[in-house]
Design an enzyme around this catalytic site. Structure first.
Site, short mmCIF file in Angstrom:
data_model
loop_
_atom_site.label_atom_id
_atom_site.label_comp_id
_atom_site.label_asym_id
_atom_site.label_seq_id
_atom_site.Cartn_x
_atom_site.Cartn_y
_atom_site.Cartn_z
CD GLU A 170 -0.62 0.80 3.98
OE1 GLU A 170 -1.51 1.61 3.70
OE2 GLU A 170 -0.54 0.24 5.10
CD GLU A 259 1.67 1.42 8.39
OE1 GLU A 259 2.47 2.06 7.67
OE2 GLU A 259 0.44 1.56 8.36
#
Length: 556
Positions: A170, A259
């Site tokens: 991320e 994810e």
């Protein structure tokens, strides 16, 4: 992913998605729906698997019994086939990842890794939106690539062959870890990722934001250094699941959802029904709309995850297991009617000479659903059901008549149908087109001559050393494979050398004339392949080869 604080932006986006579903009025009771047509010859993406992360540094390691529950595929087991692990910035902590990773691999799982931060001596602080933030120093890009290499080597030396490693978890939501701009990610992918001795995953945007991945896809060198486009789907609307640019530019690359938790991370939410049914619905969209090849949850064991804190399987886990236990690595999604009724969603897969159909009924009434098989036959199907009271429960076999069967989908349920396919079914083996998912050398894709399957065929273009390489041939076990070439050749005989995983295995394989460029014939060989991803390449030995439409792999 977050540590202790929920992502406010992602939570808001997810809430909007959930509220949209909640505010739709319940439909009137329905007893029948439009037919679901499953076309076993219309192949989509190859499935790598389903799973989640183990993160001992934050929540403790899975116990041996919990590893069996997660990665075993027997009764009361999840059948996970993908494990994500953590690349700690401190090398002294890498040992924490070994035991569970080795146990997962022993049960046939694929293991990949993601870092949150580089070592502290490689980072610097800067001001971002008026706040202090962290980034990788520009003079440390090469050192960071070596750091990732060191992790790959450490795991290998301790019995864990990583399938892939990510550049950064991320990079665009890094309030408590390391930020990367799209330009910084592109620079690293162009100049440094090629030195990593493992498949590379990038960019793992927190909400599948295309501004992070578009630059990679649009840059030939960065794209060459990326093996898997990884994405998280926190707050991503289903309308943003398709990725046309990846379809256009991503030949030979894989597309993974690495994810998510869905629909929330509320305390003690894992066993709430029908909320847990939303997990199956999210997985349906990830497979059928986004064409993801892997679906990876956040924590495997958590009070909102697939495994309860006591190691038992939660209702969210049951929803995942309706996919993960039956759709095994190497299976291929095939075309199926996605939404035959207001609250019914279906997807279909094939592999191991089976067809697997997953049907979700989000409505409050049971639905009688008819399924029709095209280009394949079966005599009966076995249903497995999860609903408010059942947990992946086996049902009575249902007869198939004239390639069709009808089954009742209970209210607010997910049902998986599994059938052995008859001989001559279009599902025997896995077909890989020559024009997609391949690397072409001095060869071109054409549509001039009719009769091809897929979107075209490959012409070697009268060039010496012209080649087609299939980059992602998945084998669940190391074994001998039949490789059937579908080709056309107007006259004469033309030869090709055959390479598997970079080694020449057949010299001067002869392809004889089929009679015309629109008459397609077949040529079958036997080659050994490894467990996991394999490459197969054919190379002209003179100045030309036949036109190649596809290859189909079956067990020898």
């Amino acid at each position: 992913m977050i540590t202790g604080v929920k992502k406010s932006m992602c939570t808001l986006l997810a809430a909007v998605t959930v509220l949209t579903a909640v505010l739709v009025p319940a439909p009137p009771k329905a007893s029948a729906a439009s037919d679901v047509t499953v076309n076993l010859s219309a192949e989509k993406q190859v499935i790598r698997g389903f799973g989640g992360i183990n993160l001992p540094a934050w929540i403790g390691d899975l116990t041996p019994a919990q590893r069996d529950t997660a990665f075993g595929n027997g009764a009361n087991q999840l059948g996970f086939s993908v494990l994500r692990i953590y690349v700690d910035e401190n090398k002294n902590n890498w040992y924490r990842e070994v035991d569970t990773a080795k146990a997962a691999i022993a049960k046939g799982a694929t293991v990949f890794a993601s870092p949150w931060n580089p070592p502290s001596d490689m980072t610097e602080t800067f001001t971002r939106s008026g706040e202090s933030a962290k980034r990788l120093r520009y003079d440390k890009y090469a050192a960071y690539a070596q750091h990732l290499n060191d992790f790959v080597t450490y795991m290998k030396n301790n019995g864990v062959d990583l399938y892939a490693i990510s550049v950064q978890n991320e990079p665009d939501y890094a309030h408590t870890w390391t930020w990367w701009t799209p330009e910084e990610m592109l620079k690293f992918m162009k100049e440094n990722a090629g030195s990593i001795n493992c498949r590379v995953i990038a960019p793992e945007s927190f909400s599948y934001l295309k501004n992070m991945s578009d630059p990679i896809l649009n840059d030939p060198q960065a794209l060459a250094n990326m093996d898997i486009l990884g994405a998280h789907t926190y707050g991503t609307s289903f309308s943003n699941f398709p990725y046309p640019l990846f379809k256009q530019k991503g030949a030979g690359k894989e597309l993974w959802m690495t994810e998510v938790y869905y629909p929330n991370s509320n305390n003690s939410s894992a066993n709430l029904w029908p909320e847990a049914l939303e997990v199956a619905y999210h997985m349906h969209n990830a497979m059928a709309e986004a064409d993801f090849q892997a679906y990876v949850w956040w924590y495997i064991r958590r009070q909102y995850g697939p495994m309860n804190e006591d190691g038992t399987i939660s209702k969210r886990g049951d929803s995942m297991a309706q996919f993960s236990k039956f759709i095994r690595p190497g299976y291929v999604r095939v075309d199926a009617t996605k939404n035959p009724d207001t609250n019914v969603y279906t997807s279909a897969y094939k592999g191991d000479n089976k067809v697997v159909i997953v049907a979700i009924n989000k409505g409050t009434s049971a639905v009688n659903q008819k399924f029709v098989l095209q280009n394949g036959t079966a005599s009966s199907v076995s249903p497995w059901v999860t609903d408010a009271s059942r947990k992946v429960a086996a049902g009575a076999a249902i007869n198939v008549t004239n390639n069709a069967f009808t089954a009742q989908l209970p209210a607010q349920s997910v049902t998986t149908f599994v059938a052995a396919l008859g001989s001559g079914s279009g599902s025997t083996g896995t077909t890989y087109e020559a024009e997609t998912g391949t690397t072409l050398t001095a060869a071109v894709t054409e549509t001039t001559n009719s009769g091809y399957n897929g979107s075209g065929y490959v012409n070697f273009n009268a060039a010496a050393d012209a080649a087609i390489q299939w980059n992602s041939i998945y084998c669940a076990t190391a074994s001998s494979k039949n490789v059937k070439f579908r080709y056309a050749l107007e006259s004469g005989t033309r030869n090709l050398d055959v390479y598997v995983n970079g080694t020449k295995v057949i010299s001067n394989l002869a392809f004889t004339a089929t009679g015309s460029w629109t008459t397609w014939g077949e040529k079958t060989i036997q080659v050994a392949m490894n467990v996991g991803i394999n490459t197969l390449k054919v190379v002209t030995t003179g100045t030309e080869g036949p036109n190649i439409d596809s290859i189909t792999l079956t067990l020898n």
